[in-house]
Design a protein around this motif. Structure first.
Motif, PDB file in Angstrom:
ATOM      1  N   THR A 163     -15.984 -27.602 -36.887  1.00  8.77           N
ATOM      2  CA  THR A 163     -14.868 -27.813 -35.972  1.00  8.77           C
ATOM      3  C   THR A 163     -14.072 -26.524 -35.763  1.00  8.77           C
ATOM      4  N   ILE A 169     -10.524 -31.821 -39.539  1.00 10.78           N
ATOM      5  CA  ILE A 169     -11.486 -32.209 -40.583  1.00 10.78           C
ATOM      6  C   ILE A 169     -11.267 -33.644 -41.069  1.00 10.78           C
ATOM      7  N   TYR A 172     -12.803 -36.272 -38.593  1.00 10.08           N
ATOM      8  CA  TYR A 172     -14.265 -36.422 -38.614  1.00 10.08           C
ATOM      9  C   TYR A 172     -14.745 -37.097 -39.901  1.00 10.08           C
ATOM     10  N   CYS A 177     -18.415 -38.604 -40.969  1.00 12.33           N
ATOM     11  CA  CYS A 177     -19.053 -37.286 -41.099  1.00 12.33           C
ATOM     12  C   CYS A 177     -18.807 -36.780 -42.522  1.00 12.33           C
ATOM     13  N   VAL A 180     -18.119 -31.510 -43.283  1.00 12.21           N
ATOM     14  CA  VAL A 180     -17.346 -30.977 -42.161  1.00 12.21           C
ATOM     15  C   VAL A 180     -16.748 -29.632 -42.583  1.00 12.21           C
TER      16      VAL A 180
END
Length: 361
Positions: A163, A169, A172, A177, A180
């Motif tokens: 990102t 962070i 996500y 996710c 990250v």
């Protein structure tokens, strides 16, 4: 640069502020510094394997498929990233993320798929093809303008998410996710570099940031830098109060070429809402920069060495007064940042970090 007939109250040196941090924050900072030290050279890191968990990765055996979903105006980022990846891996194939691009994945048979851009426009069929590919999958997000639920859902199809901002962070991670990382895009060396500029681009001070969020900063700067030529790059229109001031020249949505010229023409730049990519681009033009404190800067810049950091309006005022009157100190900062921009903040370093993070155990 100060005008001859203008006097500014001098201070012997910019004030030093002390700020408390917890032991946990200190440990995290030291961990980040150690990680940065590891990545100063092109890294060779272990790959995840159930049978041989600690075998080193030979990047020169890796085939990379770079899928571009970058906006048309940023097509150079994809090209530069591909060129730098070719210096590190066996082969790089680039394709545009057009509809049905997923059908070609099995034919190309890459070891690593890197998607650059915003994957929220990818069809479910292509996302399914990505998910079914045996290749390692990473997405380098163009999420500078923000996130969305659709973007989060699409990012979750990738094993590794990169990102533009650390503040993204947790978002996500919340949508599933697992890995990250913060990895900003770098600057285009053919666009951002020290070069001559027309008088229209010259300024004693260039301010970057929305005026509506930083009204007090603008009022304070207008008093400190009275008589200087000040330009403002802002995404919003100035308030009636600020518009009535003749101190500022407002610039809306300059092109990348114009932005590079404004960076070159600035005696000093103030980032009210610093974005790492902008700071890197300005550094590549040899600009002196003052920026509001932001966690993103500590991972990819060197606050106190490449860029001057302020934590409060009082500190901004004091440092602005000091550095406007000390051009020699400005040159020290700008020269150091310019030198580092050619490697430490380059696309070669960024794609090297990407590979390192992808193949961490």
């Amino acid at each position: 640069m100060m005008k001859k007939n203008q006097r500014i109250t001098k201070r012997a040196a910019p004030p030093v502020g002390w700020y408390r941090i917890s032991e946990e924050q200190l440990a995290r900072m030291m961990s980040d510094l150690l990680e940065q030290a590891k990545t100063k050279e092109i890294p060779v890191s272990p790959i995840v394997s159930a049978e041989k968990p600690h075998l080193p990765v030979d990047y020169k055996k890796i085939r990379v498929l770079l899928c571009s979903g970058m906006p048309d105006e940023d097509w150079r980022s994809e090209q530069i990233a591909a060129d730098e990846l070719r210096r590190l891996v066996k082969e790089v194939i680039t394709i545009k993320a057009r509809p049905s691009f997923g059908m070609s994945l099995s034919l190309l048979n890459p070891d690593l798929i890197v998607y650059m851009g915003r994957p929220d426009g990818i069809s479910q069929e292509d996302l399914g093809a990505l998910q079914g590919s045996p290749a390692v999958k990473a997405v380098w997000l163009a999420d500078n303008e923000g996130t969305s639920e659709a973007l989060g859902r699409a990012a979750a199809f990738f094993e590794h998410v990169f990102t533009q901002h650390t503040v993204h962070i947790p978002f996500y991670q919340s949508v599933g996710c697992r890995r990250v990382s913060h990895l900003p895009f770098s600057s285009d060396p053919e666009l951002y570099y020290p070069k001559p500029f027309d008088e229209d681009y010259r300024s004693d001070l260039l301010i970057i940031g929305d005026s509506s969020r930083h009204l007090f900063c603008f009022k304070s700067i207008s008093k400190i830098a009275e008589g200087l030529k000040i330009k403002v790059i802002s995404t919003d229109a100035p308030s009636l109060e600020l518009a009535a001031l003749e101190t500022f020249e407002w610039i809306r949505e300059p092109s990348p070429v114009q932005t590079a010229n404004y960076y070159n023409g600035a005696g000093a730049i103030i980032h009210l809402e610093p974005q790492v990519r902008q700071v890197i681009e300005a550094a590549a033009c040899g600009a002196f920069q003052i920026a509001s404190v932001h966690p993103d800067l500590y991972e990819y810049m060197c606050p106190g060495e490449d860029v001057v950091i302020y934590h409060s309006l009082d500190e901004l005022e004091a440092k602005l007064i000091y550095y406007l009157d000390h051009p020699d100190q400005r040159r020290v900062y700008s020269s150091r940042a310019l030198g580092k921009s050619r490697y430490d903040y380059s696309y070669l370093q960024m794609v090297s970090r990407l590979l390192y993070a992808v193949f961490l155990p």
